[in-house]
Write a protein that holds these residues in place. Sequence first.
Motif, short mmCIF file in Angstrom:
data_model
loop_
_atom_site.label_atom_id
_atom_site.label_comp_id
_atom_site.label_asym_id
_atom_site.label_seq_id
_atom_site.Cartn_x
_atom_site.Cartn_y
_atom_site.Cartn_z
N UNK A 1 -12.99 -1.31 -11.57
CA UNK A 1 -13.28 0.12 -11.49
C UNK A 1 -12.37 0.85 -10.54
N UNK A 2 -11.68 0.09 -9.65
CA UNK A 2 -10.81 0.73 -8.67
C UNK A 2 -9.40 0.97 -9.18
N UNK A 3 -9.02 0.37 -10.33
CA UNK A 3 -7.66 0.53 -10.85
C UNK A 3 -7.42 1.99 -11.21
N UNK A 4 -6.32 2.53 -10.69
CA UNK A 4 -5.97 3.91 -10.95
C UNK A 4 -6.51 4.90 -9.92
N UNK A 5 -7.40 4.47 -9.05
CA UNK A 5 -7.95 5.36 -8.01
C UNK A 5 -7.17 5.18 -6.71
N UNK A 6 -7.06 6.28 -5.97
CA UNK A 6 -6.45 6.15 -4.64
C UNK A 6 -7.46 5.49 -3.69
N UNK A 7 -6.96 5.05 -2.56
CA UNK A 7 -7.86 4.43 -1.57
C UNK A 7 -8.94 5.41 -1.15
N UNK A 8 -8.57 6.68 -0.98
CA UNK A 8 -9.54 7.69 -0.55
C UNK A 8 -10.60 7.93 -1.63
N UNK A 9 -10.17 7.91 -2.93
CA UNK A 9 -11.10 8.15 -4.02
C UNK A 9 -12.00 6.96 -4.31
N UNK B 1 -13.14 -1.60 5.20
CA UNK B 1 -11.90 -0.93 5.59
C UNK B 1 -10.72 -1.74 5.08
N UNK B 2 -9.85 -1.08 4.28
CA UNK B 2 -8.60 -1.72 3.84
C UNK B 2 -7.60 -1.64 4.98
N UNK C 1 -1.77 0.72 4.85
CA UNK C 1 -2.40 1.43 3.72
C UNK C 1 -2.19 2.93 3.83
N UNK C 2 -1.92 3.56 2.69
CA UNK C 2 -1.81 5.01 2.59
C UNK C 2 -3.02 5.52 1.82
N UNK C 3 -3.80 6.46 2.40
CA UNK C 3 -5.02 6.92 1.70
C UNK C 3 -4.75 7.45 0.29
#
Length: 757
Positions: free
Chosen positions: A687-695, A705-706, A721-723
């Motif tokens: 479910x995380x594929x394609x989402x930014x870290x912030x999203x 925390x990444x 990591x970049x948000x």
Amino acid sequence: MEQMIADLALILICAGVMTMIFKKLKQPLVLGYIVAGFLASPNMPYMPSVSDLENIHLWSDIGVIFLLFALGLEFSFKKIMKMGSAPIIAACSIILCMMAVGFFTGHAFGWSQMDCIFLGGMLAMSSTTIIFKAFDDMGLRQQRFAGMVLSVLIIEDILAIVLMVMLSTLAVSQQFEGMEMVTSIIKLVFFLVLWFVVGIYLIPLFLRKVKSLMSDETLLIVSLGLCFGMVVLASSVGFSPAFGAFIMGSILAETIEADKIEHLVNPVKDLFGAIFFVSVGMMVDVALIGQYIVPILCIIVAIMLGQTIFSTGGFLLAGQPLKTAMQCSFSLTQIGEFAFILATLGTSLGVTSDYLYPIVVAVSVFTTFTTPYMIRLAIPAYNALNSHLPERWRVLLDRYATGAPTVVSQENHWRTYLLDTGKVVFIYAILCVAVIAMMLNIVWPILEGLLPQPWDNLVVATLTLLCLSPFLHALMLKKSHSEEFQTLWADSHFNRAPLVGVQTLRIVLGIFFVGYVIAHTLHWGGALGMILIVVIVMNIIMSRRLKRQSILMEQTFTDNLNQREREAARRASRPQFAGHLVERDIHLSDFLVPVGIPWAGQTLAKLNLGRRFGVHVASILRGKERLNIPSGNAVVLPGDHLQVIGTDEQLSSFAHELESQAQQSQSNDSEQAEMKLRRLAIEEGSRFVGQTIQQSGIRQDYRCLIVGFESDDDRNSLLAPDPQHPLAASDVIWVVGEDENLAALERASHVQYPNAR
């Protein structure tokens, strides 16, 4: 310098190792320090030893000062007044009897008179540290007899200070002279009252004025400065330095900063106190202990029998039931800190024999180990004694104990008036003597070098009388219009002559002080001198300004004396019925609800403490709020103070369960709260594929925390990591979180853990 540092390093290393060992063995740390001192001393041939004993003795003297200063911070003269007569009667009885036991024990071995007197003083003082430790370890702090024991220990501490002063005077004179001893007692009382009154008046005012400038560091420095200033002052008038430290501690104990000062001083006290007890261990000579094994065993037996017999008698005399008296007396069968201090005093003054020090240390070590067993033995001993007591004796003891706390219903106005007036005259007379002594012995010599004759005499006389005026006004007139005075005056014409006589004596005392100043400064005598004295005294009596000034001074003193109590009452005070419970075995105790305990957040009805433990919650203190007689719907929160009513057994059971739940909670919390670092791979379909870290919500929703991405080029390096970085399939991330949160993250995202390399 290098040798001193090496000695200090050896002392602290030995002390640190031994305290950890004794902590593991659940023994008092004082014993660990003594053993460490023995190992670091020249008497131990197979260990590195301290070479410069002179520096060690200097540090140990500083340690005594800090120990007594800290003791003073825990002490309050008002506590003694509120305890009633029972602890005072018990403590005085115990000390007198045990001093006699020690004196006659030493005399039986043919020791010198000074050795016998010092031995009596050492045996008279039980160890506060050891008894506190034993009560904590055995879960007895909440029991009724433990409160009585701790009250007696407070009285013993103050009497021990007085005993130190008396023994110092006796050691200097090398003989017991009644008149010299009376003079010493008068001198002690004079300076004790003077320092306490002046200290309570000035020091809280000073601390309030500079409160905005007081950081923790500054407060510590100021407190220690005041302590050592009083040490120097006490030494200059012939008292021991430890006495001055105790007095300053007891003065600061009445300020609202007392708790903070005690907290700040504790690390310094622990350091130098450890050095003192280590130095005690250095004085132990195994050869001397072997040589004097018979006196050591006899002194141990004398302590055991003396305390159990005479202390029981003292507590019975104070109006305690036989069971409570025996529990208290069996708890006092040891010697400790003050025995070491008195032994050090005798050695430093050169009035005691060399063998007395190691004997006392050996006795203290043995009686420390036996203290828990003696406490446990109290109830079986009581049962055995009670079963053999004649019925008539049991009834007599119960009747005496029940009738002990009687209160006189009809107030004796004469006694109240004379006591209040005597207290006023006594205190203000001491202040007048102090002012005259300071002006004539300190200020006058300074002015003699600045002003010509006879102007210096006139200036000194004027300044002295101005400083004396408010004190003389209070000495002559205070309480002259009190309620008791007016009642006695109106009750009978026969009361008026004695009342006028008392008032006349007070005015005569004021005339004496004024006349003394005039005679020693202006040297005026005859009719001119008498006229001047009468004019000055009449002006003091008639002055309204002096009346307002004396009232203001006394009000300031009273406010300073009660400010800590008022501050505590402002937060929350014990309910008034605490000391007036109907049943003798039922009393009130305070308990703190620790953070994280399973009970927190539950209602009293759900906890059902009455059915489970037989106790009842009388009040809940929460910050500045108090909830009296809480209902079953009242919720218990972390940090609450519960005031609980019950018997000794019920309160002990409740305290044990509260402690065990707190320990279990701490253990569970520490395991659950542990943060772990894991390596996770993002796979196709996540479910995380394609989402930014912030999203992705990994931080907000899953509290993880990444902390980094593995680089495609170099798997051994991590990228920050970049948000706004979009997560893609085959990304490998490193995540920090708790086990439970990491597991939730795995379930929600169908992320699988790659095999660790």
